[in-house]
Design an enzyme around this catalytic site. Sequence first.
Site, PDB file in Angstrom:
ATOM      1  N   GLY A  17     -16.032   9.555   2.354  1.00 56.42           N
ATOM      2  CA  GLY A  17     -17.282  10.233   2.680  1.00 56.42           C
ATOM      3  C   GLY A  17     -17.972   9.601   3.884  1.00 56.42           C
ATOM      4  O   GLY A  17     -18.483  10.307   4.766  1.00 56.42           O
ATOM      5  N   PHE A 117       3.443  -5.845   0.562  1.00 53.68           N
ATOM      6  CA  PHE A 117       2.941  -5.015  -0.522  1.00 53.68           C
ATOM      7  C   PHE A 117       4.086  -4.160  -1.022  1.00 53.68           C
ATOM      8  O   PHE A 117       5.029  -3.884  -0.271  1.00 53.68           O
ATOM      9  CB  PHE A 117       1.798  -4.118  -0.007  1.00 53.68           C
ATOM     10  CG  PHE A 117       0.502  -4.319  -0.717  1.00 53.68           C
ATOM     11  CD1 PHE A 117      -0.327  -5.392  -0.395  1.00 53.68           C
ATOM     12  CD2 PHE A 117       0.092  -3.450  -1.725  1.00 53.68           C
ATOM     13  CE1 PHE A 117      -1.517  -5.583  -1.057  1.00 53.68           C
ATOM     14  CE2 PHE A 117      -1.109  -3.635  -2.387  1.00 53.68           C
ATOM     15  CZ  PHE A 117      -1.926  -4.701  -2.052  1.00 53.68           C
ATOM     16  N   ASP A 218     -16.097  14.375 -10.822  1.00 53.19           N
ATOM     17  CA  ASP A 218     -17.052  15.491 -10.788  1.00 53.19           C
ATOM     18  C   ASP A 218     -16.701  16.530  -9.725  1.00 53.19           C
ATOM     19  O   ASP A 218     -16.721  17.737  -9.994  1.00 53.19           O
ATOM     20  CB  ASP A 218     -18.481  15.002 -10.482  1.00 53.19           C
ATOM     21  CG  ASP A 218     -18.921  13.837 -11.350  1.00 53.19           C
ATOM     22  OD1 ASP A 218     -18.148  13.419 -12.232  1.00 53.19           O
ATOM     23  OD2 ASP A 218     -20.043  13.342 -11.130  1.00 53.19           O
ATOM     24  N   THR A 251      -4.865  -7.271  -8.207  1.00 53.19           N
ATOM     25  CA  THR A 251      -4.226  -6.647  -7.049  1.00 53.19           C
ATOM     26  C   THR A 251      -2.738  -6.981  -6.930  1.00 53.19           C
ATOM     27  O   THR A 251      -2.288  -8.074  -7.270  1.00 53.19           O
ATOM     28  CB  THR A 251      -4.930  -7.053  -5.735  1.00 53.19           C
ATOM     29  OG1 THR A 251      -4.164  -6.544  -4.640  1.00 53.19           O
ATOM     30  CG2 THR A 251      -5.036  -8.553  -5.563  1.00 53.19           C
ATOM     31  N   GLU A 252      -2.016  -5.982  -6.385  1.00 48.95           N
ATOM     32  CA  GLU A 252      -0.610  -6.179  -6.055  1.00 48.95           C
ATOM     33  C   GLU A 252      -0.461  -7.305  -5.024  1.00 48.95           C
ATOM     34  O   GLU A 252       0.610  -7.886  -4.874  1.00 48.95           O
ATOM     35  CB  GLU A 252      -0.115  -4.859  -5.457  1.00 48.95           C
ATOM     36  CG  GLU A 252       1.351  -4.692  -5.380  1.00 48.95           C
ATOM     37  CD  GLU A 252       1.679  -3.234  -5.048  1.00 48.95           C
ATOM     38  OE1 GLU A 252       1.297  -2.341  -5.822  1.00 48.95           O
ATOM     39  OE2 GLU A 252       2.305  -3.012  -4.009  1.00 48.95           O
ATOM     40  N   GLU A 395      -9.596  10.189  -2.378  1.00 44.16           N
ATOM     41  CA  GLU A 395      -8.838  10.281  -3.632  1.00 44.16           C
ATOM     42  C   GLU A 395      -8.967  11.645  -4.293  1.00 44.16           C
ATOM     43  O   GLU A 395      -8.052  12.106  -4.968  1.00 44.16           O
ATOM     44  CB  GLU A 395      -9.272   9.174  -4.598  1.00 44.16           C
ATOM     45  CG  GLU A 395      -8.381   9.114  -5.816  1.00 44.16           C
ATOM     46  CD  GLU A 395      -8.576   7.876  -6.676  1.00 44.16           C
ATOM     47  OE1 GLU A 395      -9.127   6.877  -6.180  1.00 44.16           O
ATOM     48  OE2 GLU A 395      -8.172   7.928  -7.852  1.00 44.16           O
ATOM     49  N   ARG A 406       1.754   6.917  -5.169  1.00 45.50           N
ATOM     50  CA  ARG A 406       1.177   6.334  -3.958  1.00 45.50           C
ATOM     51  C   ARG A 406       1.606   4.888  -3.791  1.00 45.50           C
ATOM     52  O   ARG A 406       1.654   4.137  -4.761  1.00 45.50           O
ATOM     53  CB  ARG A 406      -0.352   6.392  -4.042  1.00 45.50           C
ATOM     54  CG  ARG A 406      -1.034   5.642  -2.934  1.00 45.50           C
ATOM     55  CD  ARG A 406      -2.536   5.806  -2.956  1.00 45.50           C
ATOM     56  NE  ARG A 406      -3.206   5.079  -4.013  1.00 45.50           N
ATOM     57  CZ  ARG A 406      -3.522   3.778  -3.967  1.00 45.50           C
ATOM     58  NH1 ARG A 406      -3.190   3.045  -2.928  1.00 45.50           N
ATOM     59  NH2 ARG A 406      -4.156   3.218  -4.980  1.00 45.50           N
ATOM     60  N   LEU A 412      -6.498   3.430   1.092  1.00 47.15           N
ATOM     61  CA  LEU A 412      -7.500   3.080   2.103  1.00 47.15           C
ATOM     62  C   LEU A 412      -7.135   3.737   3.437  1.00 47.15           C
ATOM     63  O   LEU A 412      -8.012   4.220   4.158  1.00 47.15           O
ATOM     64  CB  LEU A 412      -7.625   1.556   2.226  1.00 47.15           C
ATOM     65  CG  LEU A 412      -8.196   0.855   0.982  1.00 47.15           C
ATOM     66  CD1 LEU A 412      -8.273  -0.660   1.198  1.00 47.15           C
ATOM     67  CD2 LEU A 412      -9.590   1.384   0.624  1.00 47.15           C
TER      68      LEU A 412
END
Length: 603
Positions: A17, A117, A218, A251-252, A395, A406, A412
């Site tokens: 956004g 990663f 929502d 976290t990975e 997302e 993913r 990100l």
Amino acid sequence: MQIHKHEVIIVGAGGAGLMAALYASKNGADVAVVSKLYPTRSHTGAAQGGIGAALGNLDEDQPIYHAYDTVKGGDYLADQNAALVLAEGAVEAVIELEHMGLPFDRTPDGKISQRRFGGHTRAFGKELVRRACHAADRTGHMILQTLYQNCIKQNVNFFDEFQVVDLILRDGAAVGVVAVQLATGDFHIFHGKAIIFASGGWGRCWSVTSNAHSMTGDGAAIALRRGIPMEDMEFFQFHPTGIYKMGILITEGVRGEGGVLINNKGERFMERYAPSVKDLASRDVVSRAIYDEIKAGNGIKGKDYVYLDVRPETVNRYFAEEGRKERIDAATVEKKLPDILDFCRTYLGIDPVREPMPIQPTAHYAMGGIPTNVDAEVLADAAGTVVRGLYAAGETACVSVHGANRLGTNSLVDLIVFGRISGIKAAQYVKTAEWQELPADAGKEIQAEFKRIRASKGKTKPYELRKAMQHTMMDNVGVYRTDATISKAIEDLKELRHRFLTDISIDDQGNRFNTDLMEAWELGCLLDLATVTALSARNRTESRGAHSRDDYPQRDDANWMVHTFIHQEGSAQEPSYRIDTSRKVDTSLAEKDERFVAKKRVY
Ligand SMILES: Cc1cc2nc3c(=O)[nH]c(=O)nc-3n(C[C@H](O)[C@H](O)[C@H](O)COP(=O)(O)OP(=O)(O)OC[C@H]3O[C@@H](n4cnc5c(N)ncnc54)[C@H](O)[C@@H]3O)c2cc1C
């Protein structure tokens, strides 16, 4: 009802956004961001590990390798044109974030530092590559702060703590949204020429999740109720390493720094499931391996969890075994993973430098959502018809760039790349689009629904229904599913919806910050999204990426290289559903390059 008029209305102030707001505004549009949370509390701020971009600062790397990993990671369901836009856009986007002031970690010679990663490789799967750019384990926090500062500088209008509850369409075009001002309980209308949904995911459909309480989907539910289909809802990612029982994410990046998964026999079991990249296989593969170990009786103390071990002595032993030169010590772990150590010490009383962490898979990320094309325009159907004036990014959207699974760090990137595109496209659109009048009854229907919830005098509290929904989704539409389990969930959800409509009551009858009321309404959103998730999952009779069917264990490329579009029809009281699987996966890269053709996925 108070009416606010701005050319571009953005629902959500997370990474997607804010990026949309920045670019719509830089391109000359008058922008309003409407957010139920104060912007910097958005879930993007919880992202830890990093943002992927083929900068090649530490290892040779190219965007086409990143696109390849994204397509393979997505188990060949990702649209390949979109994967290329993502991988190519990532490099520019990260450099741009740096120029906006984002404090990335550095290499000794001053470049942006990068870490390994899961599933990120060079030269089309040859070996793991350091691609994830990071600011310690607080990358998302830094992105959010940086973007928010830049939006303020750009004079974007913010309506914080306004919760959007309906979308207003006129003659098939988006013309506004209805929102509740949380501080007063008043309804407001935001009248625009273009609307961008950037309202995040819905991990709260499941009982064990990494997602914040606010992740109730929502925006997607509102769109669904107004006739917009949902794409590929059966693909919801379970992250392998959530803190046991709590779901809080580890976290990975922990495995990126050398951490390994260990079962009750002390085995590094990923060696058996993914012989070449082991603990850094893609997330669906690792989550299934953990479930399989638990099923085989290899959970720690016979329970349903395993260990994630990042103790320097363990990590260094495996580095030596693999012939890798690097070594870590306690100080490295402290420096690279400060927040993770802090969580574990605070919430678990465990010090990861000295003890392994108990972990289990946790519901994490929606690959599916509001369908869009690569210009972030929302699609009304599987044929690709565009809804005028409506955009989605982040997302909540399904571009589809993540396909069936993913890769870590790619969300990100998605926010930044497609958030920006949505802002630019909406700004271009409003330059020529005429203002449309609001329909006379705008907001009436949703006000009536709120009145109903408030006045209901039933026996059930919304949280009881929420808990039942989360458990049936976890048990029946989780890492593994079958026709029987999914059908059980569908029956349960039907019953829960019936009780939601006929038998609830809330305690708080006030107007100021009535979280009781808003949570009841959010529960309705979750029920709708859980239902379309289960229906889409039952319909797809194959296993692909995050969708693993015990009764259909193979991937079926002959029949299922297609996207699922599910439409909700009928009334809110008696909805019916229509599934359309006529939209084929974009394979434009495979048409030119054999390496992108779907093949068995091995890591
Ligand atoms: C713990 C955790 C760690 C993660 N780590 C990584 C990582 O390292 N790398 C990576 O790539 N991805 C990571 N992810 C995934 C990634 O962070 C999210 O997918 C991404 O941040 C979503 O961004 P978004 O802008 O789409 O939505 P969000 O950041 O979730 O923001 C949603 C916004 O919508 C607003 N909103 C929602 N509903 C309404 C409504 N009804 N009315 C008004 N406003 C509304 C909210 O106020 C909020 O501002 C992680 C996710 C989690 C949960």
